[in-house]
Design an enzyme around this catalytic site. Structure first.
Site, PDB file in Angstrom:
ATOM      1  CG  ASP A 255      -6.782  -3.259  -3.005  1.00  0.00           C
ATOM      2  OD1 ASP A 255      -7.637  -2.579  -2.405  1.00  0.00           O
ATOM      3  OD2 ASP A 255      -5.563  -3.080  -2.872  1.00  0.00           O
TER       4      ASP A 255
ATOM      5  CB  SER B 157      -0.960  -0.055   1.195  1.00  0.00           C
ATOM      6  OG  SER B 157      -1.964   0.927   1.106  1.00  0.00           O
TER       7      SER B 157
ATOM      8  CG  HIS C 129      -5.570  -2.703   0.603  1.00  0.00           C
ATOM      9  ND1 HIS C 129      -4.985  -2.140  -0.511  1.00  0.00           N
ATOM     10  CD2 HIS C 129      -4.980  -2.106   1.674  1.00  0.00           C
ATOM     11  CE1 HIS C 129      -4.086  -1.238  -0.133  1.00  0.00           C
ATOM     12  NE2 HIS C 129      -4.049  -1.203   1.175  1.00  0.00           N
TER      13      HIS C 129
END
Length: 261
Positions: free
Chosen positions: A211, A90, A239
């Site tokens: 995600d 991320s 995610h």
């Protein structure tokens, strides 16, 4: 491609450093780190500044470099000639990019797991600002202080980040999640990452198909704008791939470490 099993570490294995994203800490890698260590890999999962168990408050890390300092210090402390495989999840992709820019000689490969992947043409904030996330739900933002902060709300995490992850890991996040920052204002002021340093790093992108935050089309758009050595896929990961598909993710990371080291 399908994920390999968690390959045993090659002789003289390169260290793997797992880098968390916004609001999380090194704790989020516990499943993946356990699998990699069981296969003989040398693994570190540091807390970035004001994250995880790091005692600093967000105001003590006013710049992105301050925030990333624990990762930079880990690379700086490697013995001469030793390199590490960096794995960013991320927003952790931005920290990996800064580390590759700062210490290119110490990075064997940079792995981006459904992560922000900056290019070498635009301001460093570009991939963050370009992401059109329509609904932050119950997340709380504060733009009045430096750095501007965000706390990812429990419903946002449950529906957008952890929807396929085990409920116990979502519960863990309820206890350990902290306010953090995307450091957009600071990153906007910095020049693009350089082709000669970050641009030259061998990059692997791991696309996570389920995600709901960094959706798959956006992941692939970033890859199209920044050449990588290879793209790997985990079709069933949300995610938080380290929770929803830990064995597959650990398998990819182990394979990259053995291939690129």
């Amino acid at each position: 491609m399908s994920a390999p099993a968690v390959a045993t570490a090659a002789e003289g294995a390169t260290r793997i450093i797992l880098v968390h994203g916004t609001g999380h800490g090194g704790w989020c890698w516990y499943r993946v780190a356990t699998l990699l260590r069981a296969a003989g890999h040398r693994v570190a999962a540091p807390d970035l500044a004001a994250s995880g168990a790091d005692a600093r408050r967000l105001r003590d890390a006013p710049t992105f470099e301050d925030y990333t300092r624990p990762l930079l210090d880990a690379l700086r402390g490697l013995p001469g000639g030793e390199r590490a495989v960096l794995v960013g999840h991320s927003f952790g992709g931005m920290s990996v990019a800064l580390a590759a820019e700062t210490f290119p000689e110490k990075v064997a490969a940079a792995v981006f797991v459904t992560a922000f992947l900056p290019d070498c043409a635009n301001p460093r904030s570009h991939v963050i600002e370009k992401l059109a996330l329509a609904d932050w739900m119950d997340s709380v933002t504060d733009a009045e202080h430096v750095p501007a902060s965000v706390f990812l709300g429990p419903e946002f995490r449950r529906r957008k980040l952890y929807q396929l992850s085990p409920p116990e890991d979502y519960t863990l996040s309820q206890s350990l999640a902290r306010a953090s920052s995307y450091y957009v204002a600071d990153l906007r002021c910095q020049p693009p990452f350089s082709e000669a340093r970050y641009g030259a790093a061998r990059k692997v992108y791991v696309v996570c198909g389920q995600d709901r935050a960094l959706v798959e089309p956006y992941q692939r758009a970033m890859v199209a704008g920044c050449p990588v050595a290879e793209v790997r896929e985990i079709a069933g990961a949300d995610h938080m791939a380290m929770f929803s598909a830990p064995a597959e993710l650990a398998g990819h990371i182990a394979d990259v470490a053995n291939t690129y080291a």
